[in-house]
Design an enzyme around this catalytic site. Structure first.
Site, PDB file in Angstrom:
ATOM      1  N   CYS A   1     -34.450  -8.749 -30.757  1.00  0.00           N
ATOM      2  CA  CYS A   1     -32.982  -8.744 -30.678  1.00  0.00           C
ATOM      3  C   CYS A   1     -32.359  -8.213 -31.960  1.00  0.00           C
ATOM      4  CB  CYS A   1     -32.463 -10.150 -30.403  1.00  0.00           C
ATOM      5  SG  CYS A   1     -30.665 -10.214 -30.238  1.00  0.00           S
TER       6      CYS A   1
ATOM      7  N   GLU B   1     -18.861  -3.047 -10.218  1.00  0.00           N
ATOM      8  CA  GLU B   1     -18.505  -4.305 -10.882  1.00  0.00           C
ATOM      9  C   GLU B   1     -18.232  -5.407  -9.870  1.00  0.00           C
ATOM     10  OE1 GLU B   1     -18.791  -5.105 -13.946  1.00  0.00           O
ATOM     11  OE2 GLU B   1     -19.445  -3.098 -14.480  1.00  0.00           O
TER      12      GLU B   1
END
Length: 369
Positions: free
Chosen positions: A205, A37
């Site tokens: 999507c 991260e």
DNA sequence: AATGCGTGGGG
DNA sequence: TCCCCAAGCAT
């Protein structure tokens, strides 16, 4: 037919279509997730893939990282950019070991207190590793959510960002915390693969059914464009000295500012300042050999890098340049260096080795000071 | 709260 | 080529 919940559509899509083979997805070890991260902050996956395995191999756990010298950390970070991340990473590892017994805190609120971990990174780690129902809000989610909600407020205003954080949090699947890792990953994947800045793939999507931006027919209009920032220009004069044995003079840069904590050719704001240092430090005379400058473009800055070399360098350590010292190639290769500096030094070392391999060939004429 | 901080992928 | 901007954070 009614739409499934936002979260369940994200989760199901992630399972079918999302990314699953990335190296940091293979474990829920907070250390590995945390490292990924931090590296991924403002940095694309393709770039991090070149650094993460090497870094993890050298520092397989938080203890090994905490005990490492900062220069080795910066060396493995070198080229990734935003070097304050590496310094915070190192400090964070030390705090985790010294204060938390070598184990990362298990909730986002505690994670956020650690160096280099902000709200979004804390939420990512907590959701991936501990199934905490907290939302991230990175660039991907910001784009996806503003489009889905038709959220057109100015995100340069903190209160509007706060509002978006709240909307994001209301969408997390609190009834199914075990799906949090897939939910968080799904948001990132949708942003990276479907809801892209240009030409989003709305036909693919799972969220298009109730997407305001899709319904508008112009999904690219969101999020609101930030006004183009006028890029400033700065010039850095670099004192480039090489000893006959190939060692190069490098100086650690201050912790704050550009390339903080990295090693670099001694840098000056003006040619006068550079010459003054060269004259006082080594009794070098004349103007030095001004190399062709190179413009290094940063997000908010055009840096013109202007090296100046002298061919004849008296031996000895420079006392007056704080922290400056000579480094052989085998030494500086492992240090954190600004990317353009590393390229320069590598090119120089390469041509130098060619010279040594062919000592009778024509060598570049020595510059006359 | 506005600004500074790197480098490189991709359109 | 040029521009946008990326799994943001610290100050």
């Amino acid at each position: 037919m009614t739409l499934a919940s936002f979260a369940s559509r994200v989760v199901e899509w992630q399972q079918r279509e999302g990314r699953s083979g990335l190296p940091w997805q293979q474990s829920a070890d907070p250390y590995r997730v945390w490292l990924s991260e931090i590296m991924l902050q403002q940095t694309q996956v393709a770039t991090v893939l070149r650094y993460y395995p090497r870094f993890l191999a050298r520092f397989p756990d938080v203890q090994s990282l905490a005990e490492a010298p900062i220069d080795e950390v910066l060396g493995l970070w070198s080229g990734l950019g935003y070097y304050s991340r590496a310094r915070s990473l190192h400090r964070c590892a030390q705090v985790v070991c010294a204060v938390h017994g070598g184990r990362f805190p298990t909730c986002a609120a505690e994670l956020e207190r650690l160096p280099g971990i902000g709200r979004s990174t804390a939420a990512a780690i907590a959701s991936f590793c501990f199934h905490e129902p907290v939302s991230i809000l990175d660039g991907n989610v910001r784009r996806l959510l503003t489009r889905h909600l038709g959220f057109d407020a100015d995100l340069s205003k903190a209160r509007n960002v706060d509002a978006l954080w709240q909307r994001a949090q209301t969408l997390v699947p609190i009834e199914e915390p075990t799906s949090m890792p897939r939910y968080t990953q799904g948001l990132m994947d949708l942003g990276a693969m479907i809801c892209t800045p240009r030409r989003p793939r709305c036909a693919a999507c799972p969220l298009a059914g109730d997407c305001r931006a899709y319904a508008s027919g112009e999904p690219e209009r969101l999020p609101m464009r930030r006004l183009a920032l006028a890029r400033q220009s700065r010039q850095l004069w670099l004192l480039w000295l090489e000893r006959p044995d190939g060692a190069t003079l490098l100086q650690r840069r201050p912790a704050r500012g550009i390339w903080g904590g990295l090693h670099c050719l001694p840098a000056f704001d003006s040619l006068d300042a550079l010459r003054d240092a060269a004259h006082r430090g080594w009794g070098l005379t004349g103007a030095g050999q001004t190399e062709s400058p190179r413009v290094h473009r940063l997000t908010h800055l055009d840096l013109t890098l202007q090296p100046v070399r002298w061919c004849l360098v008296p031996p000895g350590a420079p006392q007056f340049l704080d922290g400056a010292d000579w480094y052989l190639p085998a030494q500086w290769e492992r240090l954190g260096l600004p990317a353009p500096i590393r390229v320069w030094l590598q090119d120089s070392a390469r041509s130098r080795s060619v010279d040594l391999a062919m000592p009778h060939e024509r060598r570049p004429a020595a510059a006359i000071p």
